[in-house]
Write an enzyme that holds these catalytic residues in place. Structure first.
Site, PDB file in Angstrom:
ATOM      1  N   ASP A  12      25.696  44.921 137.490  1.00  0.00           N
ATOM      2  CA  ASP A  12      25.108  43.937 136.576  1.00  0.00           C
ATOM      3  C   ASP A  12      23.750  43.479 137.107  1.00  0.00           C
ATOM      4  OD1 ASP A  12      25.336  42.153 134.211  1.00  0.00           O
ATOM      5  OD2 ASP A  12      25.298  40.584 135.728  1.00  0.00           O
ATOM      6  N   LYS A  24      19.782  44.069 135.402  1.00  0.00           N
ATOM      7  CA  LYS A  24      18.752  43.030 135.326  1.00  0.00           C
ATOM      8  C   LYS A  24      17.504  43.443 136.103  1.00  0.00           C
ATOM      9  CE  LYS A  24      22.298  39.451 134.873  1.00  0.00           C
ATOM     10  NZ  LYS A  24      23.025  38.347 135.563  1.00  0.00           N
TER      11      LYS A  24
END
Length: 438
Positions: A298, A302
């Site tokens: 994750d 980003k």
């Protein structure tokens, strides 16, 4: 420079139009607190009124009225003239209505978004969930449930925008890749897209570039502030810095609240890695399977978004080729979640030694972070040893982004705050929706 947003009103939505008021600190860390954020003193209404006045003056100067019209104008009462002028000015300066469709309105962020919209009296024109949608309203003033048809929804949205001279916007607060396949067609038709769904922005570069081209073709906006740091003004800040002649050289980020909590818990030998993970899970900070947080993917997504916004292209922003160090031991990658938690204590001593080695230098800490080295065209994700003066050591459980530019050097521009949660994510999306008026 460290920016702390001590009062960030809903008008964050006009982030690019803000004037910040600063109070300087004399500390060696160069902390600067943003104590207020106010829009420029010349509002859109004032600007529009000025434009109307200028246009009216130009019209009068360029054409001489006939004697009859001059006589009629002279005979009109001052009150009538004033009323007519005020009416024309108000009509010209009134903001265009936003015609908004919310996709994923029944989810956690979706319900928070509807609540935030209600607070500012912004009523959605369409509500869409996985299988049904409500678009507009029927003869009884209530929208009827019908099967989801994204093409039909987009068409009705455009028709309504034409009817009321409004701005069509679709807000996607799902995690669906299927919804994102419609972004390009929507944008090319002139429908702006505001989203918290990071998938396509961290995916294949060709698909990302297609979105940018489609937005340009349709003169629509593609806004995704909430894809990194929820409602924190990270994406918009990167845009603004580049637009105002900054050259971004490096972006560092603590981008996972879960990993920030775990690394904070093991600091100083307070807790073992396995105990910290179990506690984070019990507190609801992790996914049902904690490995989804601990593998760092994750954070990697980003990081790709930040890298692309900073100007990087090619293999260095290909998520499959990034240097990502997972905190999940290889031997525990493919077992069940329960087996993972049972087996993790075997690796506590090894990780504790790694933490202790970093902390041998006074004030140093180990953080899980993304490092976007723009100058070196490299993106890395994993545990990062930070000396005492590094901004990350003041992050706590927050998300924190340090942006280095040709002007913000050697001390970076720092943005810090809650990087997760329904309300902050929803207001990030709402800010983007309202920015579609600019």
């Amino acid at each position: 420079m460290n920016i702390t947003f001590s009062r960030l009103p809903l008008l964050l939505l006009t982030r690019s139009c803000f004037r910040y008021s600063y109070t300087s600190s004399s500390s060696s860390t160069g902390v600067v607190n943003v104590v207020n954020a106010l829009p420029f003193s010349i509002s859109r209404r004032n600007f529009a009124s000025t434009a109307v006045t200028t246009a009216t003056t130009a019209s009068v100067m360029s054409s001489s009225p006939s004697p009859a019209s001059a006589s009629a104008s002279a005979s009109a009462s001052p009150a009538a003239k004033k009323s007519k002028t005020e009416s024309a000015s108000a009509s010209a300066s009134a903001p265009k209505p936003l015609i908004v469709a919310v996709v994923g309105y029944t989810g956690g962020v979706g319900t928070c978004l509807l609540s935030a919209m209600e607070k500012i009296n912004l009523t959605p024109y369409a509500l869409v969930r996985s299988s049904t949608m409500q678009v507009g309203s029927g003869s009884d003033g209530k929208a009827k449930d019908e099967d989801v048809n994204y093409d039909k929804m987009a068409t009705k949205l455009l028709e309504e925008a034409v009817r009321v001279s409004g701005i069509p916007v679709i807000a996607d607060v799902t995690a669906s890749s299927a919804v994102q396949t419609h972004y390009a067609p929507w944008l090319s038709k002139g429908i702006s897209v505001c989203t918290a769904n990071k998938g396509i922005f961290a995916g294949e570069e060709s698909a990302y570039n297609e979105l940018l081209s489609s937005a340009e073709t349709g003169c629509a906006k593609l806004l995704h502030e909430a894809t990194v740091g929820a409602g924190l003004p990270i994406v918009s800040t990167l845009h603004t810095l580049q637009a105002s002649s900054h050259s971004i050289t490096k972006v560092e980020g603590v981008l996972s609240g879960t990993l920030a909590y775990v690394l904070g818990a093991v600091a100083g030998g307070k807790m073992s890695l396995s105990a910290a993970v179990i506690q984070a899970k019990e507190l609801g900070y992790t996914e049902p399977d904690p490995r989804m947080d601990l593998n760092g993917m994750d954070v990697a997504r980003k990081a790709v978004i930040l890298a692309r916004l900073s100007g990087l292209k090619g293999d260095c922003v290909n998520i499959d080729k990034l240097k990502v160090e997972s905190l999940v031991p290889k031997a525990l990658e493919d077992c069940s979640s329960e087996e993972f938690l049972m087996g993790l204590p075997e690796y506590d001593d090894e990780f504790a030694k790694r933490v202790a080695k970093v902390e041998e230098t006074e004030g140093s800490r180990l953080h899980y972070a993304a490092n976007v080295d723009v100058s070196g065209s490299q993106v890395t994700v994993g545990p990062m040893a930070c000396e005492a003066s590094h901004p990350f050591n003041a992050a706590g459980p927050d998300n924190l982004i340090a942006i280095h530019t040709n002007f913000y050097s050697p001390r970076p521009l720092v943005i810090q705050g809650a990087g997760a949660g329904g309300d902050v994510t929803a207001t990030g999306v709402l800010g983007d929706i309202l920015s579609c008026r600019c």
